[in-house]
Design a protein around this motif. Structure first.
Motif, mmCIF file in Angstrom:
data_model
loop_
_atom_site.group_PDB
_atom_site.id
_atom_site.type_symbol
_atom_site.label_atom_id
_atom_site.label_comp_id
_atom_site.label_asym_id
_atom_site.label_seq_id
_atom_site.Cartn_x
_atom_site.Cartn_y
_atom_site.Cartn_z
ATOM 1 N N TRP A 249 0.824 -1.205 0.000
ATOM 2 C CA TRP A 249 0.000 0.000 0.000
ATOM 3 C C TRP A 249 0.859 1.256 0.000
ATOM 4 C CZ3 TRP A 249 0.193 3.266 4.351
ATOM 5 C CH2 TRP A 249 -0.684 4.360 4.315
ATOM 6 N N ALA A 250 1.931 1.271 0.799
ATOM 7 C CA ALA A 250 2.760 2.470 0.935
ATOM 8 C C ALA A 250 3.802 2.597 -0.172
ATOM 9 C CB ALA A 250 3.463 2.466 2.295
ATOM 10 N N GLY A 251 4.190 1.459 -0.763
ATOM 11 C CA GLY A 251 5.209 1.475 -1.806
ATOM 12 C C GLY A 251 6.468 0.738 -1.426
ATOM 13 N N SER A 252 6.698 0.559 -0.115
ATOM 14 C CA SER A 252 7.856 -0.188 0.383
ATOM 15 C C SER A 252 7.712 -0.334 1.892
ATOM 16 C CB SER A 252 9.165 0.543 0.062
ATOM 17 O OG SER A 252 9.304 1.698 0.865
ATOM 18 N N PRO A 253 8.434 -1.290 2.495
ATOM 19 C CA PRO A 253 8.391 -1.404 3.955
ATOM 20 C C PRO A 253 8.841 -0.123 4.658
ATOM 21 C CG PRO A 253 9.303 -3.396 2.998
ATOM 22 C CD PRO A 253 9.185 -2.408 1.878
ATOM 23 N N ALA A 254 9.848 0.552 4.085
ATOM 24 C CA ALA A 254 10.355 1.775 4.711
ATOM 25 C C ALA A 254 9.296 2.879 4.699
ATOM 26 C CB ALA A 254 11.619 2.256 4.002
ATOM 27 N N LEU A 255 8.595 3.018 3.560
ATOM 28 C CA LEU A 255 7.547 4.035 3.485
ATOM 29 C C LEU A 255 6.374 3.690 4.401
ATOM 30 C CD1 LEU A 255 7.549 4.760 -0.357
ATOM 31 C CD2 LEU A 255 8.310 6.298 1.472
ATOM 32 N N ALA A 256 6.071 2.386 4.528
ATOM 33 C CA ALA A 256 5.016 1.967 5.450
ATOM 34 C C ALA A 256 5.392 2.328 6.875
ATOM 35 C CB ALA A 256 4.773 0.463 5.326
ATOM 36 N N GLU A 257 6.655 2.095 7.232
ATOM 37 C CA GLU A 257 7.104 2.419 8.585
ATOM 38 C C GLU A 257 7.009 3.912 8.836
ATOM 39 O OE1 GLU A 257 10.911 1.746 11.553
ATOM 40 O OE2 GLU A 257 10.567 0.416 9.856
ATOM 41 N N GLN A 258 7.382 4.718 7.844
ATOM 42 C CA GLN A 258 7.297 6.174 8.007
ATOM 43 C C GLN A 258 5.853 6.618 8.247
ATOM 44 O OE1 GLN A 258 9.162 8.070 4.630
ATOM 45 N NE2 GLN A 258 11.034 6.840 4.840
ATOM 46 N N ALA A 259 4.905 6.032 7.481
ATOM 47 C CA ALA A 259 3.494 6.393 7.650
ATOM 48 C C ALA A 259 3.001 6.006 9.035
ATOM 49 C CB ALA A 259 2.658 5.707 6.571
ATOM 50 N N LEU A 260 3.449 4.854 9.511
ATOM 51 C CA LEU A 260 3.027 4.391 10.831
ATOM 52 C C LEU A 260 3.601 5.273 11.934
ATOM 53 C CD1 LEU A 260 3.411 0.602 10.071
ATOM 54 C CD2 LEU A 260 1.268 1.710 10.756
ATOM 55 N N VAL A 261 4.840 5.635 11.805
ATOM 56 C CA VAL A 261 5.475 6.491 12.804
ATOM 57 C C VAL A 261 4.785 7.861 12.831
ATOM 58 C CG1 VAL A 261 7.590 7.711 13.414
ATOM 59 C CG2 VAL A 261 7.694 5.300 12.748
ATOM 60 N N ARG A 262 4.477 8.396 11.643
ATOM 61 C CA ARG A 262 3.772 9.685 11.592
ATOM 62 C C ARG A 262 2.401 9.596 12.267
ATOM 63 N NH1 ARG A 262 6.501 10.449 6.470
ATOM 64 N NH2 ARG A 262 4.933 9.195 5.396
ATOM 65 N N ALA A 263 1.795 8.398 12.204
ATOM 66 C CA ALA A 263 0.481 8.194 12.815
ATOM 67 C C ALA A 263 0.570 7.856 14.294
ATOM 68 C CB ALA A 263 -0.267 7.085 12.083
ATOM 69 N N GLY A 264 1.807 7.741 14.820
ATOM 70 C CA GLY A 264 1.987 7.410 16.225
ATOM 71 C C GLY A 264 1.702 5.956 16.542
ATOM 72 N N ILE A 265 1.979 5.069 15.566
ATOM 73 C CA ILE A 265 1.662 3.643 15.722
ATOM 74 C C ILE A 265 2.934 2.817 15.603
ATOM 75 C CG2 ILE A 265 0.430 1.693 14.656
ATOM 76 C CD1 ILE A 265 -1.659 3.886 13.784
ATOM 77 N N ASP A 266 3.079 1.843 16.476
ATOM 78 C CA ASP A 266 4.231 0.939 16.471
ATOM 79 C C ASP A 266 4.236 0.127 15.177
ATOM 80 O OD1 ASP A 266 6.171 -0.971 16.875
ATOM 81 O OD2 ASP A 266 5.331 -1.743 18.754
ATOM 82 N N PRO A 267 5.272 0.226 14.350
ATOM 83 C CA PRO A 267 5.313 -0.527 13.091
ATOM 84 C C PRO A 267 5.278 -2.043 13.278
ATOM 85 C CG PRO A 267 6.930 1.253 13.074
ATOM 86 C CD PRO A 267 6.410 1.148 14.473
ATOM 87 N N THR A 268 5.610 -2.522 14.478
ATOM 88 C CA THR A 268 5.584 -3.973 14.699
ATOM 89 C C THR A 268 4.212 -4.461 15.182
ATOM 90 O OG1 THR A 268 6.338 -3.826 17.003
ATOM 91 C CG2 THR A 268 8.035 -3.914 15.286
ATOM 92 N N ALA A 269 3.267 -3.536 15.364
ATOM 93 C CA ALA A 269 1.911 -3.930 15.769
ATOM 94 C C ALA A 269 1.213 -4.627 14.617
ATOM 95 C CB ALA A 269 1.123 -2.703 16.210
ATOM 96 N N ARG A 270 0.084 -5.272 14.921
ATOM 97 C CA ARG A 270 -0.727 -5.923 13.898
ATOM 98 C C ARG A 270 -2.075 -5.232 13.778
ATOM 99 N NH1 ARG A 270 2.915 -9.584 15.514
ATOM 100 N NH2 ARG A 270 3.697 -11.038 13.936
#
Length: 290
Positions: A249-270
């Motif tokens: 969805w984000a384009g890469s794992p790194a971009l997904a992690e950035q979106a999650l961090v910006r949202a205040g969400i742990d990237p390792t969550a489910r």
């Protein structure tokens, strides 16, 4: 002193009436259309009571079938708009109402349409009360809530496990796409279980009642479509961390992690631990496409 007697409840269709109507119309309930007709008047009264209809309600009923629930709704609502996909059943319903509730015949509108595609109704509905076909219950509920903002509350009867999913909260084992998307529109709550023997033909599993009350969606700059895309991606691989599940969805794992961090969400969550507001924040945090 003689106390005034309580008038008996208005008659409703029973098993013999349902079978007689079906035989008259040469109707054989089909699994394709999810046709299971309620044959017990007390169950109809229980469903109508659980819907908690207020004064002046225009009730949208989906799949009225032979009219069991329709009669009960006409006793409690100002108007009933019945959406029926089967032309034979749609054609017979007004006559059934004229026979059983002649004084309420003008309060019924029958719309021959697929509830998954209906876009216009003769009156804006304020409540949804329906015995929904099991195979399309969730998309029907979501479509109607999206199409008709006038719907403020309702009660639907669905397969019991679907009822559990619709009403589930974050962290529940059955929390998933239906739970989160429904929460965009409304607060869903389980309102009871209906046994199998009150239907003809009897289904192989129990039914569940789900009551909902509409609320405003989360305050977000993301569109509903953008938020729902995140939800779909998160649950497509629900065993993976959000960082991995949202990488496409984000384009890469790194971009997904950035979106999650910006949202205040742990990237390792489910995905199953997040509520609808969290999904809206993730959608907002996606990096713009170059």
């Amino acid at each position: 002193m003689t106390m005034p007697s309580t008038p008996p409840p208005a008659p409703l269709l029973g098993a013999a009436d349902i079978r007689r109507l079906a035989a008259e119309l040469d109707i054989r309930p089909t699994k394709t259309l999810g046709q299971n007709f309620v044959i017990d008047g007390n169950t109809i009264r229980r469903i109508v009571a659980a819907a908690q209809l207020g004064e002046g309600e225009t009730v949208l009923e989906v799949g009225p079938g032979l009219g069991s629930l329709t009669l009960g709704l006409l006793d409690a609502a100002e108007r009933v708009v019945a959406v029926e996909i089967d032309p034979v059943l749609a054609g017979r319903l007004p006559a059934t109402v004229r026979q059983w509730r002649p004084e309420r015949a003008d309060a019924l509108d029958v719309v021959l349409a697929d509830a998954l595609r209906v876009t216009e109704l003769p009156h804006p509905p304020t409540a949804l009360v329906a015995n929904l076909p099991y195979n399309v219950a969730v998309p029907v509920v979501l479509n109607l809530l999206a199409r008709f903002p006038s719907l403020r509350s309702g009660l639907v009867m669905v397969q019991d496990e679907v009822a559990d999913r619709l009403a589930a909260g974050p962290g529940s084992k059955v929390y998933g796409v239906p739970s989160v998307k429904a929460a965009w529109y409304a607060r869903m709550a389980k309102a009871g279980v209906i046994g199998m023997n009150v239907f003809w033909p009897a289904p192989k599993i129990a039914s569940g009642l789900v009551r909902f009350t509409r609320h405003d969606p989360p305050a977000t700059t993301a569109s509903r479509e953008e938020v729902f895309a995140v939800i779909d991606a998160a649950f497509a691989q629900r065993r993976k961390t959000l960082r991995a599940a949202l990488s496409g969805w984000a384009g890469s794992p790194a971009l997904a992690e950035q979106a999650l961090v910006r949202a205040g969400i742990d990237p390792t969550a489910r995905g199953e631990v997040l509520d609808i507001a969290a999904y809206a924040r993730i959608a907002e945090g996606k990096a713009p496409t170059a």
